[in-house]
Design a protein around this motif. Structure first.
Motif, PDB file in Angstrom:
ATOM      1  N   ALA A  70      -0.669  26.068   5.793  1.00  0.00           N
ATOM      2  CA  ALA A  70      -0.349  27.135   6.736  1.00  0.00           C
ATOM      3  C   ALA A  70       1.159  27.326   6.886  1.00  0.00           C
ATOM      4  CB  ALA A  70      -0.968  26.843   8.096  1.00  0.00           C
ATOM      5  N   SER A 104       2.862  23.870   8.157  1.00  0.00           N
ATOM      6  CA  SER A 104       1.994  22.712   8.325  1.00  0.00           C
ATOM      7  C   SER A 104       2.440  21.620   7.358  1.00  0.00           C
ATOM      8  CB  SER A 104       0.555  23.117   8.032  1.00  0.00           C
ATOM      9  OG  SER A 104      -0.276  21.985   7.924  1.00  0.00           O
ATOM     10  N   SER A 115      -0.869  29.176  16.839  1.00  0.00           N
ATOM     11  CA  SER A 115      -0.898  29.245  18.307  1.00  0.00           C
ATOM     12  C   SER A 115       0.382  28.731  18.934  1.00  0.00           C
ATOM     13  CB  SER A 115      -2.100  28.464  18.839  1.00  0.00           C
ATOM     14  OG  SER A 115      -1.903  27.073  18.657  1.00  0.00           O
ATOM     15  N   CYS A 122       3.563  28.235  16.814  1.00  0.00           N
ATOM     16  CA  CYS A 122       4.651  28.263  15.836  1.00  0.00           C
ATOM     17  C   CYS A 122       6.001  28.590  16.447  1.00  0.00           C
ATOM     18  CB  CYS A 122       4.321  29.253  14.730  1.00  0.00           C
ATOM     19  SG  CYS A 122       5.556  29.363  13.433  1.00  0.00           S
ATOM     20  N   ASN A 170       4.046  30.379   8.673  1.00  0.00           N
ATOM     21  CA  ASN A 170       4.207  31.591   9.469  1.00  0.00           C
ATOM     22  C   ASN A 170       5.684  31.964   9.528  1.00  0.00           C
ATOM     23  OD1 ASN A 170       2.910  33.641  11.058  1.00  0.00           O
ATOM     24  ND2 ASN A 170       3.909  32.764  12.852  1.00  0.00           N
ATOM     25  N   ARG A 210      -3.528  21.684  17.976  1.00  0.00           N
ATOM     26  CA  ARG A 210      -3.653  23.146  18.003  1.00  0.00           C
ATOM     27  C   ARG A 210      -3.272  23.735  16.653  1.00  0.00           C
ATOM     28  NH1 ARG A 210      -0.131  24.827  22.978  1.00  0.00           N
ATOM     29  NH2 ARG A 210      -0.557  26.893  22.094  1.00  0.00           N
ATOM     30  N   SER A 211      -3.731  24.938  16.424  1.00  0.00           N
ATOM     31  CA  SER A 211      -3.424  25.588  15.151  1.00  0.00           C
ATOM     32  C   SER A 211      -1.953  25.972  15.088  1.00  0.00           C
ATOM     33  CB  SER A 211      -4.277  26.841  14.966  1.00  0.00           C
ATOM     34  OG  SER A 211      -3.809  27.891  15.784  1.00  0.00           O
ATOM     35  N   LEU A 212      -1.418  26.003  13.887  1.00  0.00           N
ATOM     36  CA  LEU A 212      -0.027  26.375  13.682  1.00  0.00           C
ATOM     37  C   LEU A 212       0.279  27.724  14.306  1.00  0.00           C
ATOM     38  CD1 LEU A 212       2.064  26.022  10.502  1.00  0.00           C
ATOM     39  CD2 LEU A 212       1.683  28.303  11.405  1.00  0.00           C
TER      40      LEU A 212
END
Length: 129
Positions: free
Chosen positions: A58, A53, A108, A110, A60, A104-106
């Motif tokens: 965030a 992020s 979901s 990445c 991953n 959207r979230s990271l």
């Protein structure tokens, strides 16, 4: 003009290290909210390696690189880094950085390459003795 430029690739022996850089130009790094690193080996599909992020904390990693690779960013330098340690022959490939602006979230998106509209040209990493 939006641009992402990778650098830092090269030839390294197994067990060695490299640090890749992804520099953003045209806009500040936070034009994107997520920067991802992908790689593609000869004859294989492109796969997600790691993502970060741009404004939050965030991060991953793909299971294959956890504990060996570290992603980080320096917003002032408009650059995202990928520190790669304990390199293996299976890490060989062209490494790309990519950017996306998404609510959207990271986690979901990445490792989903089609979610990223902005791509660099790639840098070759070869791990070989």
């Amino acid at each position: 003009q939006l641009q992402l430029v990778e650098s830092g690739g090269g030839l390294v022996q197994p067990g060695g290290s490299l640090r890749l850089s992804c520099a953003a130009s045209g806009f500040t790094l936070d034009y994107y909210n997520i920067i991802g690193w992908f790689r593609q080996a000869p004859g294989k599909e492109r796969e997600g390696v790691s993502c970060i992020s741009v404004s939050g904390g965030a991060i991953n990693y793909a299971d294959s690189v956890k504990g060996r690779f570290t992603i980080s960013r320096d917003n002032a330098k408009r650059t995202v880094y990928l520190q790669m340690n304990s390199l293996k022959s299976e890490d060989t490939g062209v490494y790309y950085c990519a950017g996306v602006r998404s609510p959207r979230s990271l986690f979901s998106l990445c490792d989903i390459s089609i979610e990223y509209p902005y791509w660099g040209q790639g840098t070759q990493v070869t791990v070989s003795s």
